[in-house]
Design a protein around this motif. Sequence first.
Motif, short mmCIF file in Angstrom:
data_model
loop_
_atom_site.label_atom_id
_atom_site.label_comp_id
_atom_site.label_asym_id
_atom_site.label_seq_id
_atom_site.Cartn_x
_atom_site.Cartn_y
_atom_site.Cartn_z
N GLY A 296 35.01 32.19 68.85
CA GLY A 296 34.73 30.72 69.05
C GLY A 296 33.30 30.54 69.59
N GLN A 297 32.60 31.75 69.49
CA GLN A 297 31.18 31.55 70.15
C GLN A 297 29.95 31.50 68.89
N GLY A 298 30.66 31.48 67.55
CA GLY A 298 29.58 31.42 66.24
C GLY A 298 29.29 32.86 66.02
N TYR A 299 29.91 33.64 66.30
CA TYR A 299 29.51 35.45 65.90
C TYR A 299 29.77 35.37 64.64
N ALA A 300 30.95 35.17 63.99
CA ALA A 300 31.24 35.28 62.63
C ALA A 300 30.47 34.52 61.70
N SER A 301 30.24 33.13 62.07
CA SER A 301 29.50 32.24 61.24
C SER A 301 27.86 32.79 61.17
N GLU A 302 27.43 33.25 62.21
CA GLU A 302 26.04 33.88 62.16
C GLU A 302 25.85 35.17 61.32
N ALA A 303 26.91 36.11 61.70
CA ALA A 303 27.01 37.17 61.02
C ALA A 303 27.03 37.09 59.02
N ALA A 304 28.04 36.14 58.89
CA ALA A 304 28.25 35.80 57.53
C ALA A 304 27.11 35.10 56.89
N HIS A 305 26.61 34.16 57.59
CA HIS A 305 25.23 33.63 57.04
C HIS A 305 24.20 34.63 56.79
N ALA A 306 24.01 35.54 57.76
CA ALA A 306 23.14 36.52 57.64
C ALA A 306 23.41 37.72 56.34
N THR A 307 24.57 37.74 56.20
CA THR A 307 25.04 38.44 55.06
C THR A 307 24.70 37.74 53.64
N LEU A 308 24.96 36.45 53.80
CA LEU A 308 24.68 35.48 52.43
C LEU A 308 23.28 35.76 52.21
N GLU A 309 22.22 35.63 53.21
CA GLU A 309 20.83 35.52 53.00
C GLU A 309 20.38 36.78 52.49
N PHE A 310 21.02 38.02 53.02
CA PHE A 310 20.56 39.26 52.67
C PHE A 310 20.90 39.76 51.12
#
Length: 72
Positions: free
Chosen positions: A1-15
């Motif tokens: 609930g602190q945005g970690y999964a969202s941030e990691a998933a967004h970085a993965t898509l960008e990569f």
Amino acid sequence: GQGYASEAAHATLEFALQDRGLDRVISISQVGDAASENIMRKLGMEWERETAHPVYGRPLRVHAIDLTEFEA
Ligand SMILES: CC(C)(COP(=O)(O)OP(=O)(O)OC[C@H]1O[C@@H](n2cnc3c(N)ncnc32)[C@H](O)[C@@H]1OP(=O)(O)O)[C@@H](O)C(=O)NCCC(=O)NCCS
């Protein structure tokens, strides 16, 4: 609930889509995993189909996104 999964998933898509130039990315989750599905939808991934785990038979849900959708 602190945005970690969202941030990691967004970085993965960008990569995958922008850096490596892949055509599309899929995400696979277990049916009933609402938290994971919420993250996929927030990132713009769209429901594609349901399938089953090839070994364990559990129902799985496939979401997908391509570069155009990601950059929209
Ligand atoms: C799904 C998971 C990765 C989320 O991690 P997280 O770092 O807490 O996620 P975030 O903080 O980025 O959450 C973002 C969004 O996820 C959704 N979310 C998070 N926890 C949720 C919950 N318990 N129920 C429903 N949605 C939830 C929300 O939509 C949230 O966005 P919002 O706060 O704007 O509503 C984590 O809960 C997890 O690992 N769950 C277990 C998954 C699992 O069992 N996997 C095994 C299969 S291999």
